[in-house]
Scaffold this motif. Structure first.
Motif, PDB file in Angstrom:
ATOM      1  N   GLU A   1      11.952  37.142 -58.286  1.00  0.00           N
ATOM      2  CA  GLU A   1      11.482  36.624 -59.577  1.00  0.00           C
ATOM      3  C   GLU A   1      12.046  35.240 -59.881  1.00  0.00           C
ATOM      4  O   GLU A   1      11.447  34.497 -60.669  1.00  0.00           O
ATOM      5  CB  GLU A   1      11.857  37.609 -60.694  1.00  0.00           C
ATOM      6  CG  GLU A   1      13.356  37.856 -60.815  1.00  0.00           C
ATOM      7  CD  GLU A   1      13.714  38.927 -61.847  1.00  0.00           C
ATOM      8  OE1 GLU A   1      12.803  39.440 -62.531  1.00  0.00           O
ATOM      9  OE2 GLU A   1      14.900  39.247 -61.963  1.00  0.00           O
ATOM     10  N   LEU A   2      13.203  34.884 -59.321  1.00  0.00           N
ATOM     11  CA  LEU A   2      13.809  33.585 -59.608  1.00  0.00           C
ATOM     12  C   LEU A   2      14.065  32.821 -58.316  1.00  0.00           C
ATOM     13  O   LEU A   2      14.283  33.420 -57.256  1.00  0.00           O
ATOM     14  CB  LEU A   2      15.120  33.783 -60.377  1.00  0.00           C
ATOM     15  CG  LEU A   2      14.919  34.335 -61.793  1.00  0.00           C
ATOM     16  CD1 LEU A   2      16.225  34.835 -62.380  1.00  0.00           C
ATOM     17  CD2 LEU A   2      14.315  33.264 -62.707  1.00  0.00           C
ATOM     18  N   SER A   3      14.067  31.496 -58.424  1.00  0.00           N
ATOM     19  CA  SER A   3      14.114  30.663 -57.217  1.00  0.00           C
ATOM     20  C   SER A   3      15.433  30.735 -56.439  1.00  0.00           C
ATOM     21  O   SER A   3      15.406  30.590 -55.217  1.00  0.00           O
ATOM     22  CB  SER A   3      13.757  29.218 -57.561  1.00  0.00           C
ATOM     23  OG  SER A   3      14.614  28.726 -58.557  1.00  0.00           O
TER      24      SER A   3
ATOM     25  N   LYS B   1       4.078  34.341 -53.617  1.00  0.00           N
ATOM     26  CA  LYS B   1       3.469  33.669 -54.775  1.00  0.00           C
ATOM     27  C   LYS B   1       2.613  34.632 -55.574  1.00  0.00           C
ATOM     28  O   LYS B   1       1.782  35.361 -55.024  1.00  0.00           O
ATOM     29  CB  LYS B   1       2.596  32.514 -54.267  1.00  0.00           C
ATOM     30  CG  LYS B   1       2.992  31.190 -54.893  1.00  0.00           C
ATOM     31  CD  LYS B   1       2.048  30.065 -54.525  1.00  0.00           C
ATOM     32  CE  LYS B   1       2.560  28.773 -55.128  1.00  0.00           C
ATOM     33  NZ  LYS B   1       3.141  27.862 -54.159  1.00  0.00           N
ATOM     34  N   ASN B   2       2.850  34.622 -56.878  1.00  0.00           N
ATOM     35  CA  ASN B   2       2.098  35.451 -57.834  1.00  0.00           C
ATOM     36  C   ASN B   2       2.183  36.937 -57.528  1.00  0.00           C
ATOM     37  O   ASN B   2       1.313  37.712 -57.923  1.00  0.00           O
ATOM     38  CB  ASN B   2       0.612  35.029 -57.879  1.00  0.00           C
ATOM     39  CG  ASN B   2       0.488  33.598 -58.359  1.00  0.00           C
ATOM     40  OD1 ASN B   2       1.160  33.179 -59.299  1.00  0.00           O
ATOM     41  ND2 ASN B   2      -0.332  32.823 -57.685  1.00  0.00           N
ATOM     42  N   ASN B   3       3.181  37.313 -56.793  1.00  0.00           N
ATOM     43  CA  ASN B   3       3.358  38.727 -56.473  1.00  0.00           C
ATOM     44  C   ASN B   3       4.840  39.056 -56.565  1.00  0.00           C
ATOM     45  O   ASN B   3       5.316  39.546 -57.598  1.00  0.00           O
ATOM     46  CB  ASN B   3       2.789  39.009 -55.072  1.00  0.00           C
ATOM     47  CG  ASN B   3       2.979  40.454 -54.665  1.00  0.00           C
ATOM     48  OD1 ASN B   3       3.336  41.302 -55.491  1.00  0.00           O
ATOM     49  ND2 ASN B   3       2.756  40.755 -53.400  1.00  0.00           N
TER      50      ASN B   3
ATOM     51  N   ALA C   1       6.923  28.858 -50.490  1.00  0.00           N
ATOM     52  CA  ALA C   1       7.394  30.046 -51.211  1.00  0.00           C
ATOM     53  C   ALA C   1       8.702  29.761 -51.935  1.00  0.00           C
ATOM     54  O   ALA C   1       8.992  30.348 -52.971  1.00  0.00           O
ATOM     55  CB  ALA C   1       7.574  31.207 -50.242  1.00  0.00           C
ATOM     56  N   ALA C   2       9.521  28.856 -51.381  1.00  0.00           N
ATOM     57  CA  ALA C   2      10.839  28.556 -51.982  1.00  0.00           C
ATOM     58  C   ALA C   2      10.742  27.568 -53.137  1.00  0.00           C
ATOM     59  O   ALA C   2      11.690  27.391 -53.888  1.00  0.00           O
ATOM     60  CB  ALA C   2      11.780  27.965 -50.924  1.00  0.00           C
ATOM     61  N   TYR C   3       9.587  26.915 -53.264  1.00  0.00           N
ATOM     62  CA  TYR C   3       9.385  25.899 -54.307  1.00  0.00           C
ATOM     63  C   TYR C   3       9.778  26.451 -55.679  1.00  0.00           C
ATOM     64  O   TYR C   3       9.483  27.602 -55.971  1.00  0.00           O
ATOM     65  CB  TYR C   3       7.913  25.483 -54.296  1.00  0.00           C
ATOM     66  CG  TYR C   3       7.584  24.279 -55.142  1.00  0.00           C
ATOM     67  CD1 TYR C   3       7.107  24.430 -56.436  1.00  0.00           C
ATOM     68  CD2 TYR C   3       7.754  22.991 -54.652  1.00  0.00           C
ATOM     69  CE1 TYR C   3       6.798  23.326 -57.218  1.00  0.00           C
ATOM     70  CE2 TYR C   3       7.447  21.881 -55.415  1.00  0.00           C
ATOM     71  CZ  TYR C   3       6.966  22.052 -56.699  1.00  0.00           C
ATOM     72  OH  TYR C   3       6.659  20.953 -57.465  1.00  0.00           O
ATOM     73  N   PRO C   4      10.485  25.689 -56.572  1.00  0.00           N
ATOM     74  CA  PRO C   4      10.803  24.266 -56.497  1.00  0.00           C
ATOM     75  C   PRO C   4      12.203  23.923 -55.959  1.00  0.00           C
ATOM     76  O   PRO C   4      12.540  22.761 -55.870  1.00  0.00           O
ATOM     77  CB  PRO C   4      10.727  23.844 -57.967  1.00  0.00           C
ATOM     78  CG  PRO C   4      11.203  25.037 -58.706  1.00  0.00           C
ATOM     79  CD  PRO C   4      10.786  26.239 -57.896  1.00  0.00           C
TER      80      PRO C   4
END
Lengths: 530, 516
Positions: free
Chosen positions: B47-49, B36-38, B76-79
């Motif tokens: 960068e993408l889910s 997250k945020n890194n 971490a996998a959200y959404p």
């Protein structure tokens, strides 16, 4: 490892004899009839036959000719062309057929059967391949949008029937120009088409144009060309002139059908003022809208196959008159694109219409008019394909119907009639009136479709509407003069003339009680002994 | 034979080199807390889910031996994560995560867990180059040099490059479809042991669905081709014969076994063999219900209602086709032909092939294109979310590249065609490399305009000029030694030079042949 199965042909002659001994047309006729009856029964069972607001209007026009305060042929009106209504007249005389809408279903159903048979004949004429003709009839006849529309009292099936009849005989004439009778028959059915829908006017104009093109290159044939055009036009164009004459004599304006406040053009003006006519004066949008509407009706896969078939046909020099054939079969496309461009008609379809528009589904049934073209060229491709490709095409056609079945492809005509702008409103007032009506004349603005005459069970001869002179005009000033009931909807003609006019309103309340109130509809009943 | 071998080695080397130099990654074995945020920011590997979710499932398998995610991993996998029976699952099919597991574990042991996992896809991308070469050479009967054109076009002048270096399904899908197609062709040659090719085809079909559910439809043309090559009907005067190759039926056991495992996976994790991960209710929806402060019973019934309404097939709709078709092919934010104009020449190849006479192979390849375009035009999100180019058209790009190579062979305009191909290839590579070297997180036009961001490779150009790269090699070893733009130029000239040599050599080779 391979297995080989050998099936002797001895059993085949019996199967093929069975079919060849009976004309294919008869078999198609029987199958089409069964499909028509089954589909109509299904849509009747789910109360979808009179789903379109226009469906009821067509039924009512026919009914009024024979059953109105002022019956007569003048009740045919001046906007919609009269022939489909005239066909329904003997049927709407039978009250249950009128109330259920089956009167219109019978007319559309007969047209559907004719289309299936003559699509077969047209494809056979072009390809000399019976299987291709059967495929064309199946593509058209099994299309879910067609099956729905043929169960309704709408006019599209009637138009398509005359279109295909006229085109078939016209193409027969092109291929055998010694036989004038084909041209005469084509002209006759063209005449019928001109009195069914305005698309028919384009058909006969283009047929005349093709006649010119057929002979124009040879100067020595010009006199023959003139003769043929006159012969053709003198029958085919009569309907158009009759309609102008009708407009002039009955309604005072030969162009009443386009100038009147009830015309499609006038209706389009309100959308235009809101910027919701995307195809208006935009040729690219008009073509896009009608193309997407056509493929949405036929199914995109069958549409794609048809386009490939059409392109191959056009490049096949074996077909000497292919350009003329294409012109005739593309008439619905040209007509609809032009009318959208000119603002005379509008189509809203979810695939293209912006979400910001108030309505996104309207008039999508116009795409059905391209179905003969699509069926013909899809089956043409089938006819010229190798055996393996035929199998793949058959698989694709089946896959398309599966897409309809799972809801990926929509039965748009049904959706438009049930949830689109074309659907007939069913206000509670209708049911209230059905329960409460106890006789007497009813003053009602039928054009505004305040309530359904069909569903409210009010006898047609008890309705005072705009077509009943002088009852209508006088009732708007003196509602108590004839009517026992007054039904009005916000901003309809009755509302504006009576409710919005303080003097007339006072008179209304003097002689009537308000017996039903809703947000949109008010119903008044005459005070007894007053 | 030797030249053939050299050509294949060349493709493997150039693919390995360029994909390695652009592979997205960071050093080490990243944990969920680092996402997250890194690591989920632009130019970072997650960068993408979609890649994030798939990697996290690989992590879960590798570190905990389970398909479902812990709550940290789910966060971490959200959404793109759902919840079923209190367990968290990513929405994607499990195949990519399982495939990435071996190299993840090997990489993890030497501190390169994420790079290892991502390399799995690069391997498949290299394999795709080889498959395209084989198809060009053996099916289209192109000379060796021209058979190299299709792999280079697909591998380096399409969105295939951007997605060869991250954990998406596109290259694996392309591999199964193309190698399945090639396998059927080999099977149709009826050589000894051709049944092995048949078995491989069934395996591809089963594994394809494990990788991505739409592959069931995307591989349908190949399976129809397989069917047609297994059954034939011959008519004679007295009878007709049906010939059936039993290998078609016997080898289907592989498909049955893979599908059975897939069904078992669905059953043990989601309670029903037919239920796929995409149909479970999303954690996002559950969190929204939490905000409503309703009772547990109400929440449970709403979750059940949401799940019953969720139908993965429902995302496909005919209404979407006009806009979808425009988006994937010609729009300025995703259009295949806008990003990579070299593919325009494929239509000349297609036209010539059809004019020559439609064969089963050409029909199948066109069917693959039609199925792909049809499916993803109908998809409610033809942009593929935030993505670089039309990622849903990667399989189409692979097939179209074959027709470009073919056209070069049959066209009368040998020199002019090569000039135009080279020029458009040059532009297409420039665009493709921008994506491969910087970011895939490019918004669709509609979102870009709202966020006042650029929405196509113009955004990637800005990243390039500001020195922001996603390349593991560049970021880890070269960042302080060389400018990103120079790195870009070097990679660009490698591939451009390769194509130039091929085009010139094939031109002279052809001239020599005509002179003889």
């Amino acid at each position: 490892m391979q297995i080989k199965i050998k099936i002797p042909f001895s059993i085949w002659p019996k199967i093929s004899d069975f079919f060849l001994s009976r004309k294919i047309e008869l078999i198609i006729f029987v199958i089409a009839t069964m499909c028509s009856i089954t589909a109509t029964y299904y849509y009747f069972s789910i109360d979808a036959i009179v789903a379109y607001g226009d469906s009821e209007s067509h039924l009512n026009i026919s009914k009024r000719i024979i059953d109105s305060i002022t019956p007569g042929i003048a009740q045919a009106g001046g906007i919609w062309l009269p022939l489909p209504h005239l066909f329904m007249v003997p049927l709407v005389a039978i009250e249950p057929l009128y109330r259920t809408g089956l009167a219109g279903s019978i007319v559309s159903g007969v047209a559907y059967i004719i289309i299936c048979v003559f699509l077969f004949k047209t494809v056979f004429l072009l390809t000399k391949n019976q299987l291709a003709g059967i495929i064309a009839a199946l593509i058209f006849g099994l299309n879910p949008n067609v099956l729905y529309m043929q169960s309704t009292p709408m006019t599209e099936m009637v138009l398509i029937a005359f279109f295909i009849l006229s085109s078939y005989y016209f193409l027969r004439f092109i291929n055998d120009q010694r036989n004038m009778i084909y041209l005469v028959v084509a002209a006759f059915f063209g005449f019928c088409a001109t009195l069914s829908r305005y698309d028919g006017w384009f058909l006969v104009m283009f047929e005349a144009f093709v006649l010119v093109l057929l002979y124009i290159r040879k100067r020595e044939m010009w006199s023959k060309m003139q003769g043929l055009v006159v012969m053709f036009g003198s029958l085919a164009f009569v309907g158009i002139f009759l309609w102008f004459g009708w407009g002039y004599l009955i309604l005072g304006d030969p162009l009443y059908f386009t100038n009147s406040q009830f015309s499609a053009k006038s209706q389009q003006n309100s959308w235009l003022s809101r910027g919701e006519l995307p195809a208006y004066h935009n040729l690219a949008e008009s073509i896009k809208y009608y193309t997407v509407t056509s493929w949405s009706n036929s199914g995109i896969i069958i549409f794609g196959v048809a386009i490939i078939g059409f392109l191959i046909y056009m490049f096949n020099k074996k077909f000497r008159y292919r350009y003329f054939t294409a012109i005739i079969l593309l008439v619905p496309f040209i007509f609809n694109v032009l009318t959208m461009y000119l603002g005379q008609s509008v189509i809203f379809i979810p695939a293209l219409t912006p979400i910001s528009f108030e309505w996104r589904l309207f008039n999508v049934r116009y795409g059905l008019l391209m179905l003969p073209f699509i069926a013909i060229f899809a089956s043409y491709l089938f006819s010229i394909s190798a055996r393996l490709t035929k199998l793949i095409l058959a698989g694709l056609f089946i896959f398309q119907y599966l897409l309809f079945a799972v809801g990926y492809s929509h039965v748009l005509t049904l959706e438009d009639g049930t949830i689109g702008l074309s659907h007939a409103k069913r206000p509670d007032a209708e049911q209230w009136m059905k329960k409460s009506y106890d006789g007497g004349l009813v003053l009602l603005d039928d054009y505004a479709r305040t309530i359904s005459v069909v569903r409210s069970n009010i006898p047609m001869q008890n309705i005072i509407y705009i077509g009943n002179k002088p009852f209508w005009q006088e009732s708007l000033k003196e509602p108590d003069r004839y009517a026992k009931w007054v039904i009005m909807q916000k901003e309809d003609t009755v509302w504006k003339a009576i409710y919005d006019d303080p003097v007339v309103q006072a008179r209304l309340f003097k002689y009537f009680n308000k017996v039903y109130t809703s947000d949109e509809i008010l119903i008044f009943k005459r005070i007894p002994n007053n | 034979m030797f030249k053939n071998f050299v050509a294949i080695i060349f493709l493997i080397l150039i693919g390995t080199l360029l994909y390695s130099l652009t592979l997205r990654g960071v050093l080490g074995n990243p944990q969920a807390s680092a996402f997250k945020n890194n690591l989920d920011q632009a130019t970072k590997p997650f960068e993408l889910s979609p890649e994030r979710g798939r990697y996290l499932m690989t992590m879960s398998l590798g570190d905990f031996g389970r398909y479902d995610l812990t709550s940290d991993l789910a966060d971490a996998a959200y959404p793109d994560v759902g919840i079923f029976d209190g367990r968290y699952y990513i929405f994607f099919a499990p195949g990519i995560s399982i495939l990435a597991l071996p190299l993840y574990l090997i990489g993890k042991s030497i501190g390169f867990a994420q790079v290892g996992a991502f390399s799995t896809i690069a391997i498949f991308a290299v394999l795709n180059l080889v498959v395209l070469y084989k198809i060009s050479k053996n099916i289209f009967k192109l000379p060796i040099l021209l058979s190299l054109v299709a792999p280079l076009i697909f591998g380096f002048s399409s969105s295939g490059w951007s997605y060869a270096t991250t954990l998406y399904q596109h290259h694996v899908t392309t591999f199964f479809v193309l190698s399945g197609f090639y396998a059927v062709w080999k099977y149709s040659q009826k050589a000894k042991f051709s049944w092995v090719w048949g078995a491989y085809t069934w395996l591809c079909y089963g594994l394809g669905m494990l990788i991505d559910y739409p592959n069931a439809f995307l591989m349908a043309p190949v399976m129809i081709y397989f069917f047609i090559n297994s059954f034939s009907i011959q008519f004679s005067v007295e009878s007709f014969k049906i010939n059936a190759r039993l290998a078609f039926i016997f080898t289907s056991i592989l498909f049955i076994l893979v599908s059975a495992w897939h069904g078992y996976f669905n059953y043990t994790n989601f309670g029903d063999w037919k239920k796929v991960s995409g149909s479970i209710v999303g954690v996002k929806h559950v969190r929204e219900l939490d905000l409503l402060q309703i009772s547990e019973a109400d929440k449970a019934s709403q979750v059940k209602a949401a799940e019953s309404k969720k139908n993965p097939v429902g995302f496909f709709n005919e209404y979407n086709i006009p806009f979808g078709f425009y988006t994937v092919l010609i729009s300025t934010d995703r259009g295949l032909l806008f990003y990579y104009p070299v593919f325009i020449f494929s239509f000349f190849g297609i036209y010539n092939l059809i004019k020559k006479g439609m064969t089963r192979e050409v029909g199948t390849l066109l069917g693959i294109i039609a199925a792909n375009v049809f499916l993803y035009s109908s998809w409610g999100d033809p942009w593929g979310g935030w993505a670089f180019g039309a990622r849903y058209m990667i399989l189409v790009s692979a097939v179209l590249s074959l027709f470009v190579g073919y056209w070069l062979q049959i066209t009368r305009f040998k020199l002019v065609s090569r000039v135009f191909i080279f020029l458009t290839f040059g532009f297409s590579v420039a665009v493709a490399l921008l994506g491969a070297l910087t970011t895939n997180a490019v918004p669709p036009q509609i979102e870009g305009e709202y966020l006042k961001m650029k929405y196509n490779f113009a955004l990637n150009y800005d990243f390039l000029m500001s020195g922001r790269s996603s390349s593991f090699v560049f970021n880890t070893y070269l960042q302080n030694r060389i400018d990103l733009f120079d790195y870009y130029v070097v990679l660009y000239w490698i591939i451009i030079t390769a194509m130039l040599v091929i085009l010139i050599s094939s031109y002279y080779s052809n001239s020599k042949k005509n002179a003889n």
